[in-house]
Design a protein around this motif. Structure first.
Motif, PDB file in Angstrom:
ATOM      1  N   ALA A  92     -16.434   8.776  22.556  1.00  0.00           N
ATOM      2  CA  ALA A  92     -15.334   7.816  22.498  1.00  0.00           C
ATOM      3  C   ALA A  92     -14.282   8.311  21.500  1.00  0.00           C
ATOM      4  O   ALA A  92     -13.099   8.006  21.630  1.00  0.00           O
ATOM      5  CB  ALA A  92     -15.845   6.439  22.109  1.00  0.00           C
ATOM      6  N   LEU A  93     -14.724   9.086  20.498  1.00  0.00           N
ATOM      7  CA  LEU A  93     -13.837   9.719  19.512  1.00  0.00           C
ATOM      8  C   LEU A  93     -14.515  10.996  19.050  1.00  0.00           C
ATOM      9  O   LEU A  93     -15.736  11.011  18.828  1.00  0.00           O
ATOM     10  CB  LEU A  93     -13.635   8.792  18.300  1.00  0.00           C
ATOM     11  CG  LEU A  93     -12.976   9.430  17.067  1.00  0.00           C
ATOM     12  CD1 LEU A  93     -11.484   9.621  17.298  1.00  0.00           C
ATOM     13  CD2 LEU A  93     -13.220   8.588  15.826  1.00  0.00           C
ATOM     14  N   TRP A  94     -13.743  12.059  18.922  1.00  0.00           N
ATOM     15  CA  TRP A  94     -14.241  13.330  18.365  1.00  0.00           C
ATOM     16  C   TRP A  94     -13.092  13.954  17.603  1.00  0.00           C
ATOM     17  O   TRP A  94     -12.061  14.305  18.183  1.00  0.00           O
ATOM     18  CB  TRP A  94     -14.695  14.266  19.480  1.00  0.00           C
ATOM     19  CG  TRP A  94     -15.202  15.593  19.001  1.00  0.00           C
ATOM     20  CD1 TRP A  94     -14.472  16.748  18.808  1.00  0.00           C
ATOM     21  CD2 TRP A  94     -16.546  15.929  18.647  1.00  0.00           C
ATOM     22  NE1 TRP A  94     -15.274  17.755  18.364  1.00  0.00           N
ATOM     23  CE2 TRP A  94     -16.559  17.281  18.262  1.00  0.00           C
ATOM     24  CE3 TRP A  94     -17.740  15.199  18.634  1.00  0.00           C
ATOM     25  CZ2 TRP A  94     -17.725  17.926  17.869  1.00  0.00           C
ATOM     26  CZ3 TRP A  94     -18.890  15.847  18.232  1.00  0.00           C
ATOM     27  CH2 TRP A  94     -18.880  17.196  17.852  1.00  0.00           C
ATOM     28  N   HIS A  95     -13.235  14.070  16.288  1.00  0.00           N
ATOM     29  CA  HIS A  95     -12.218  14.654  15.407  1.00  0.00           C
ATOM     30  C   HIS A  95     -12.953  15.654  14.518  1.00  0.00           C
ATOM     31  O   HIS A  95     -13.731  15.261  13.644  1.00  0.00           O
ATOM     32  CB  HIS A  95     -11.558  13.555  14.578  1.00  0.00           C
ATOM     33  CG  HIS A  95     -10.421  14.022  13.740  1.00  0.00           C
ATOM     34  ND1 HIS A  95     -10.588  14.464  12.447  1.00  0.00           N
ATOM     35  CD2 HIS A  95      -9.106  14.129  14.005  1.00  0.00           C
ATOM     36  CE1 HIS A  95      -9.417  14.812  11.951  1.00  0.00           C
ATOM     37  NE2 HIS A  95      -8.498  14.617  12.872  1.00  0.00           N
ATOM     38  N   HIS A  96     -12.731  16.952  14.752  1.00  0.00           N
ATOM     39  CA  HIS A  96     -13.510  18.013  14.107  1.00  0.00           C
ATOM     40  C   HIS A  96     -12.587  18.867  13.244  1.00  0.00           C
ATOM     41  O   HIS A  96     -11.701  19.547  13.747  1.00  0.00           O
ATOM     42  CB  HIS A  96     -14.168  18.859  15.200  1.00  0.00           C
ATOM     43  CG  HIS A  96     -15.087  19.917  14.680  1.00  0.00           C
ATOM     44  ND1 HIS A  96     -15.774  20.750  15.512  1.00  0.00           N
ATOM     45  CD2 HIS A  96     -15.441  20.288  13.427  1.00  0.00           C
ATOM     46  CE1 HIS A  96     -16.508  21.584  14.813  1.00  0.00           C
ATOM     47  NE2 HIS A  96     -16.318  21.323  13.532  1.00  0.00           N
TER      48      HIS A  96
END
Length: 156
Positions: A92-96
């Motif tokens: 739903a969210l992926w911030h790497h």
């Protein structure tokens, strides 16, 4: 809305330039991803990394079911850090965030992933025994593969 964080650090016995050249090249992601993930780049890995770059992959994270994953490289500061964000895919969210820092005898690589699982409350229920261990396994593989490729860091 529960947002989880995965935070890893690894020291490598290579120069900042070598680390940046390898880690910022989208073609190398397949090398540091477990084979069972069926990782394949579809587009976007034909140029050096730049802000706004869209990279499309196919991955098979669960039960061998292929899934499209689209990321955007949102920030790049040469030889310091870059950020990839999922635009479409399993989360739903992926911030790497990927950070690199020179240290005596090598480089420190730091990853901070903020992510949200899909399916609301059900996703939160399965997170501790399905999602979190799978991410740990993937990053553990990456850790071992980088040692295999570049050697073990020895503190100076």
């Amino acid at each position: 809305m529960k947002i989880y964080t995965l935070h890893t650090k690894q020291n490598l016995p290579i120069t900042l330039e070598q680390a940046w050249a390898f880690l910022s090249d989208p073609k190398n992601l397949k090398t540091i991803t477990p084979d069972y993930m069926g990782f394949k780049t579809l587009s976007g890995d034909d140029r050096p990394m730049f802000p706004g770059q869209i990279i499309q992959y196919i991955v098979t994270p669960v039960l061998g079911i292929p899934m499209k994953w689209v990321t955007e490289i949102t920030h790049v500061v040469d030889k310091h850090y870059f950020v990839d964000e999922q635009r479409f895919g399993p989360y739903a969210l992926w911030h790497h965030k990927h950070f690199l820092k020179e240290i005596p005898g090598g480089v420190e690589m730091e990853d901070i992933v903020d992510y949200k699982v899909p399916m609301g409350f059900i996703g939160q229920l399965v997170h501790p025994f399905l999602v979190k261990p799978k991410l740990k396994e993937i990053f553990d593989y990456r850790h071992k593969k980088l040692i295999e490729l570049f050697g073990e860091y020895k503190a100076q």
